[in-house]
Design a protein around this motif. Structure first.
Motif, PDB file in Angstrom:
ATOM      1  N   LEU A 256      -0.456   5.857   7.260  1.00  0.00           N
ATOM      2  CA  LEU A 256      -0.166   4.439   7.156  1.00  0.00           C
ATOM      3  C   LEU A 256       0.726   4.201   8.140  1.00  0.00           C
ATOM      4  CD1 LEU A 256      -0.564   2.382   3.959  1.00  0.00           C
ATOM      5  CD2 LEU A 256      -1.870   1.928   6.191  1.00  0.00           C
ATOM      6  N   LEU A 257       1.861   4.937   8.092  1.00  0.00           N
ATOM      7  CA  LEU A 257       3.124   4.841   8.968  1.00  0.00           C
ATOM      8  C   LEU A 257       2.906   5.169  10.498  1.00  0.00           C
ATOM      9  CD1 LEU A 257       5.792   6.326   6.742  1.00  0.00           C
ATOM     10  CD2 LEU A 257       5.503   3.978   7.252  1.00  0.00           C
TER      11      LEU A 257
ATOM     12  N   HIS B 298      10.212  -3.745   9.906  1.00  0.00           N
ATOM     13  CA  HIS B 298      11.385  -3.896   9.271  1.00  0.00           C
ATOM     14  C   HIS B 298      10.931  -3.695   7.900  1.00  0.00           C
ATOM     15  CE1 HIS B 298      14.210  -6.683   7.091  1.00  0.00           C
ATOM     16  NE2 HIS B 298      15.030  -6.029   7.637  1.00  0.00           N
ATOM     17  N   GLN B 299       9.773  -4.311   7.342  1.00  0.00           N
ATOM     18  CA  GLN B 299       9.190  -4.140   6.095  1.00  0.00           C
ATOM     19  C   GLN B 299       9.113  -2.684   5.550  1.00  0.00           C
ATOM     20  OE1 GLN B 299       5.639  -6.956   7.102  1.00  0.00           O
ATOM     21  NE2 GLN B 299       6.102  -7.183   4.853  1.00  0.00           N
ATOM     22  N   LEU B 300       8.775  -1.707   6.637  1.00  0.00           N
ATOM     23  CA  LEU B 300       8.658  -0.533   6.115  1.00  0.00           C
ATOM     24  C   LEU B 300       9.705   0.423   6.619  1.00  0.00           C
ATOM     25  CD1 LEU B 300       4.970  -0.427   7.730  1.00  0.00           C
ATOM     26  CD2 LEU B 300       5.694  -1.399   5.310  1.00  0.00           C
ATOM     27  N   GLN B 301      10.946  -0.097   7.080  1.00  0.00           N
ATOM     28  CA  GLN B 301      11.756   0.814   7.582  1.00  0.00           C
ATOM     29  C   GLN B 301      12.200   2.012   6.545  1.00  0.00           C
ATOM     30  OE1 GLN B 301      15.831  -0.825   8.210  1.00  0.00           O
ATOM     31  NE2 GLN B 301      14.843  -2.961   7.409  1.00  0.00           N
ATOM     32  N   ASN B 302      12.367   1.662   5.193  1.00  0.00           N
ATOM     33  CA  ASN B 302      12.664   2.692   4.188  1.00  0.00           C
ATOM     34  C   ASN B 302      11.592   3.873   4.372  1.00  0.00           C
ATOM     35  OD1 ASN B 302      15.045   1.368   3.656  1.00  0.00           O
ATOM     36  ND2 ASN B 302      14.201   0.090   2.040  1.00  0.00           N
ATOM     37  N   TYR B 303      10.357   3.604   4.500  1.00  0.00           N
ATOM     38  CA  TYR B 303       9.578   4.408   4.171  1.00  0.00           C
ATOM     39  C   TYR B 303       9.452   5.447   5.428  1.00  0.00           C
ATOM     40  CZ  TYR B 303       7.576   2.040   0.527  1.00  0.00           C
ATOM     41  OH  TYR B 303       7.193   1.377  -0.805  1.00  0.00           O
ATOM     42  N   TYR B 304       9.993   4.923   6.679  1.00  0.00           N
ATOM     43  CA  TYR B 304      10.080   5.883   7.917  1.00  0.00           C
ATOM     44  C   TYR B 304      11.468   6.365   7.853  1.00  0.00           C
ATOM     45  CZ  TYR B 304       6.490   3.328  10.758  1.00  0.00           C
ATOM     46  OH  TYR B 304       5.508   2.842  11.460  1.00  0.00           O
TER      47      TYR B 304
ATOM     48  N   ASP C  52      10.837  17.210  10.091  1.00  0.00           N
ATOM     49  CA  ASP C  52       9.707  17.874  10.591  1.00  0.00           C
ATOM     50  C   ASP C  52       8.418  17.288  10.748  1.00  0.00           C
ATOM     51  OD1 ASP C  52       9.399  17.788   7.902  1.00  0.00           O
ATOM     52  OD2 ASP C  52       9.322  19.998   7.570  1.00  0.00           O
ATOM     53  N   GLU C  53       8.299  16.407   9.888  1.00  0.00           N
ATOM     54  CA  GLU C  53       6.808  15.544   9.814  1.00  0.00           C
ATOM     55  C   GLU C  53       6.875  14.682  10.944  1.00  0.00           C
ATOM     56  OE1 GLU C  53       4.489  12.848   6.558  1.00  0.00           O
ATOM     57  OE2 GLU C  53       5.901  13.989   5.979  1.00  0.00           O
ATOM     58  N   ILE C  54       7.918  14.199  11.007  1.00  0.00           N
ATOM     59  CA  ILE C  54       8.189  13.226  12.366  1.00  0.00           C
ATOM     60  C   ILE C  54       7.729  13.935  13.797  1.00  0.00           C
ATOM     61  CG2 ILE C  54       9.344  11.496  13.678  1.00  0.00           C
ATOM     62  CD1 ILE C  54      10.808  11.066  11.016  1.00  0.00           C
TER      63      ILE C  54
ATOM     64  N   ALA D 230       0.936  -1.144  -0.049  1.00  0.00           N
ATOM     65  CA  ALA D 230      -0.133   0.010  -0.068  1.00  0.00           C
ATOM     66  C   ALA D 230       0.754   1.256   0.003  1.00  0.00           C
ATOM     67  CB  ALA D 230      -1.160  -0.017   1.230  1.00  0.00           C
ATOM     68  N   LEU D 231       1.944   1.154   0.666  1.00  0.00           N
ATOM     69  CA  LEU D 231       3.051   2.365   0.770  1.00  0.00           C
ATOM     70  C   LEU D 231       3.451   2.732  -0.243  1.00  0.00           C
ATOM     71  CD1 LEU D 231       4.248   1.993   4.307  1.00  0.00           C
ATOM     72  CD2 LEU D 231       3.065   3.847   3.719  1.00  0.00           C
TER      73      LEU D 231
END
Length: 785
Positions: free
Chosen positions: A316-317, A331-337, A343-345, A300-301
């Motif tokens: 989603l994150l 782990h699956q999504l780490q690149n998106y994180y 500033d968004e985080i 989805a990401l």
């Protein structure tokens, strides 16, 4: 693709055809366009009297087949749609058993021909048999007067995979000389795509063309996805037409498909030409919604990113960050994180909390503490009356307990903190991961070895509060933990184990799968210690099947690693190698803390394979994690495995590692962590010079010897060839295993053909085999390359 007299045919294909001719009266070539079906069949039928027909002709199957022919060649079988014409062909096949029939079609075996297949009358030759292997592709180039280097030949085979029409196009591109290049590759692809456009794509009607383009971005897809992204309720019917008329669409399972890879690349080319940027973004957005609804956040990401919907990526994150690592797909999504702007985080407490945990699991503790501090700063700006106050304070409390680098020092205080946090109605605390999907409580989400020193006291005082406060997560936790502690110390825990197993049904009904895995995992380890490894294997395999059936695949990686360890004890080295090759985590640039059980299993298999240097490199990278996070149990295993590697490499410092592991085991009175290595570690115990506690050592040696009796080959290297290969022979073996011919090997190594043949002969002799294919298998088994 040239006349039949000059056609290059792969030897294995010719052999298949001749064998089929001898045993079957009907041979069906079932392959996509461009595979050379007509050219190949015509060449293979040279010497026969052939009646050639086309199913596309209006006068298909005239009343009389010429009396002097012995074969009927029928092309374009996929267009034979009328039932009466199909039946006419079937009747001819049934009535003329003096004839052979060679049928050419783009689709799979049609249902109306299957009776002949079931009767053993029909042989199917599919696309892979028509594709050229390296030797055949090179002969084709040489036949056209084109010389290429071995390196270019490897690149050509990699890029074109022996696809006949693509090789034909390439020959024309290379005809004027010059080396194979990226420009020639792109030019050949473009010509191939133009061919697909005319020969396949334009022959479909508009709705089918739209469906094909809509599905191009997806490596595999379900029928429901096809309907959703295309918006066409007839998607299933249209996919059926593609399957009937071509072999471009392949069937993976119930309502699941994927395109033939070369055709999918073509469809992506069509997509970029046929759809506007806005239409492409809309397509990806619909696909993203499908994957989100089906709990596939990584897909989805990816689709939301391609759709340019950054807001939905962030949402989603955030949703994933609200879950603990045992459930969340960090782990699956780490690149998106990691791609999120800081500033968004910093605007989201959930993202700051998630980033603190994620970076810790990536062993980047400095970054983890930085995000923790950022969350603290965010909390400091809130008032107790603010709606976010309870949530943010709860996340800080959660990180105080759950962050790996917080360790387990002052265990009583940690447990007290858990209770206070979980019962504090002023806080909203995220769920905890008790086991981190590992088959252990003592060495799961936290290392509870310190608890083992006072296990009876803590069990008596903390069992009821733990089960009360943790709810479902606490069902069976205390009983499993006390059993595990006694087991690691080599104490009699049979009565406690019976009590624990009597609660398994309750754990399954009222508890969590995490505790169930810990309980069944402990049972399996007990069975292994008793010499009942096969019973342990059955128990874990049964649990794996149950978890997969109930959609809990998150446990599979650690279950597979546990199965690998049992296979090692049973001497099933092939199963262990298969795990290492197919399922083991790689020694990547960024290690993942939650995979430490798998990393240690990987090191075990590498030691068995004689890859001690690689195992040591992996273990060295895990040491700082154990030291930083207070992982006592993992530290014992790392030192033991390091000692094994160093001793086999002749490094005298193995004694330091082993004595260090012995010191730790003695401190906690652990027996099983070391005894389980049995025959592999037994000789080292008497040679390391450790003398801190003679009585303890005697007990440990006795337990280790018992395991050595049960599993005498555990982590023992297999015997190498009687006579070692020379350096030159090893080079030849490496190239032989890449399917290079003797001539190609000679060109690469700069040696004459007779010398290559001598080397190959000696290699086969030393390996005790008679064929090149057997040499490859032996080399793989003995890890010679």
């Amino acid at each position: 693709m040239g006349d039949s007299a000059s056609v290059i045919i792969k030897p294995s294909l010719k052999e298949i055809f001749l064998t089929g001719w001898e045993h079957c009266r009907v041979i069906l070539f079932s392959a996509p366009c461009g595979c050379g079906k007509t050219t190949t069949a015509t060449a293979l039928l040279a010497g026969h009297t052939v009646c050639a027909l086309s199913a596309a002709d209006a006068e298909f199957l005239p009343g009389n087949i010429p009396p002097d022919c012995d074969a009927v060649l029928v092309d374009n079988l996929q267009v034979l749609l009328e039932p009466e014409r199909r039946e006419a062909l079937c009747n001819l096949i049934r009535s003329r058993d003096d004839l052979h029939f060679v049928l050419l079609g783009r689709g799979a075996v049609p249902g109306w021909l299957m009776p002949f297949q079931f009767a053993g009358v029909l042989l199917t030759i599919e696309s892979q048999a028509l594709f050229f292997d390296r030797a055949t592709a090179q002969r084709m180039l040489e036949d056209r007067g084109i010389a290429v280097s071995p390196g270019d030949m490897s690149a050509i085979q990699r890029d074109f995979k022996g696809y006949p029409i693509a090789m034909d196009i390439l020959c024309r591109k290379l005809k004027n000389g010059g080396a194979y290049s990226e420009d020639i590759l792109n030019s050949a692809k473009r010509e191939l795509f133009i061919y697909f456009d005319e020969a396949v794509y334009r022959r479909f009607d508009a709705p089918l063309q739209r469906l094909l383009v809509s599905l191009a971005p997806f490596e595999s897809f379900h029928l429901e996805l096809a309907k959703m992204v295309s918006g066409d309720p007839r998607a299933g019917e249209l996919l059926g037409i593609i399957q009937r008329d071509t072999t471009m669409l392949l069937f993976d399972g119930l309502d699941t498909y994927h395109f033939w890879p070369i055709f999918r690349v073509f469809l992506m080319w069509e997509l970029h030409q046929k759809l506007t940027d806005a239409e492409q973004r809309s397509l990806y957005s619909r696909a993203a919604l499908y994957h989100e609804l089906h709990d596939e956040p990584d897909k989805a990401l990816e689709c939301y990113s391609l759709a340019g919907e950054q807001g939905k990526v962030s949402a989603l994150l955030v949703k994933n960050a609200e879950q603990h690592p045992g459930v969340g797909r960090y782990h699956q999504l780490q690149n998106y994180y990691f791609a999120l702007p800081d500033d968004e985080i910093l605007k989201s407490p959930a993202l700051m909390c998630g980033m603190s945990m994620l970076t810790s699991l990536c062993l980047d503790y400095e970054a983890s503490e930085r995000w923790y501090a950022a969350l603290q700063d965010y909390a400091a700006r809130l008032k107790k009356t603010d709606s976010e106050y309870k949530t943010v304070q709860g996340k800080l409390a959660y990180l105080d307990i759950a962050l790996p680098q917080r360790g387990s020092k002052g265990l009583i205080e940690v447990i007290g903190s858990v209770f206070r946090v979980m019962t504090d109605k002023q806080l909203k605390v995220p769920a905890f991961s008790v086991t981190s999907t590992l088959p252990s409580i003592m060495n799961g989400g936290k290392d509870f070895c310190e608890w083992s020193k006072k296990d009876d006291l803590l069990y008596a005082t903390m069992k009821r509060p733990v089960e009360t406060v943790l709810g479902r997560d606490g069902v069976g936790l205390a009983d499993c933990a006390i059993c595990e502690s006694k087991f690691e110390k080599g104490e009699d825990m049979s009565k406690r184990l019976l009590t624990l197993m009597s609660r398994l049904g309750e754990i399954q009904a009222r508890g969590t799968s995490d505790i169930e895995f810990a309980v069944v995992g402990l049972l399996a380890r007990v069975q292994v210690s008793q010499g009942k490894a096969r019973a342990a294997l059955e128990a874990i395999e049964s649990l794996r099947e149950k978890f997969l059936d109930t959609g809990q695949a998150r446990f599979s990686p650690n279950i597979d690693a546990m199965l690998c360890r049992i296979h090692l004890r049973l001497g099933d080295t092939d199963a262990a190698r298969a795990w290492l090759r197919e399922k083991a985590p790689k020694n990547d640039a960024r290690l993942w803390a939650m995979w430490r059980y798998q990393y240690l299993t990987r090191a075990m298999v590498q030691i068995l394979e004689g890859e001690c240097d690689n195992a040591l490199l992996l273990l060295a990278r895990l040491k700082p994690y154990c030291e930083h996070c207070g992982r006592v149990m993992d530290g014992i295993h790392i030192r033991l495995l390091s000692a094994l590697c160093m001793e086999r490499a002749g490094d005298a410092e193995w004694k330091i590692e082993l004595c260090g592991a012995l010191d730790t085991c003695r401190e906690y009175q652990f027996i099983w962590p070391m005894a389980q290595y049995g025959a592999a570690i037994l000789p080292l115990l008497g040679a390391c010079g450790w003398d801190a506690d003679a009585a303890y050592l005697d007990t440990l040696v006795a337990a280790t010897r018992a395991q050595a009796v049960e599993y005498p080959r555990f982590l023992k290297q297999e015997v190498q060839p009687m006579e070692p290969l020379s350096a030159a022979e090893t080079q030849v073996l490496k190239l032989l295993c890449q399917n290079l011919s003797n001539q190609e090997i000679g060109e690469i190594l700069g040696i004459k053909l007779p010398t290559v043949k001598t080397h190959v002969s000696r290699i086969l002799q030393k390996l005790g085999v008679s064929r090149r294919s057997e040499a490859r298998a032996a080399a793989d088994k003995l890890r010679l390359i």
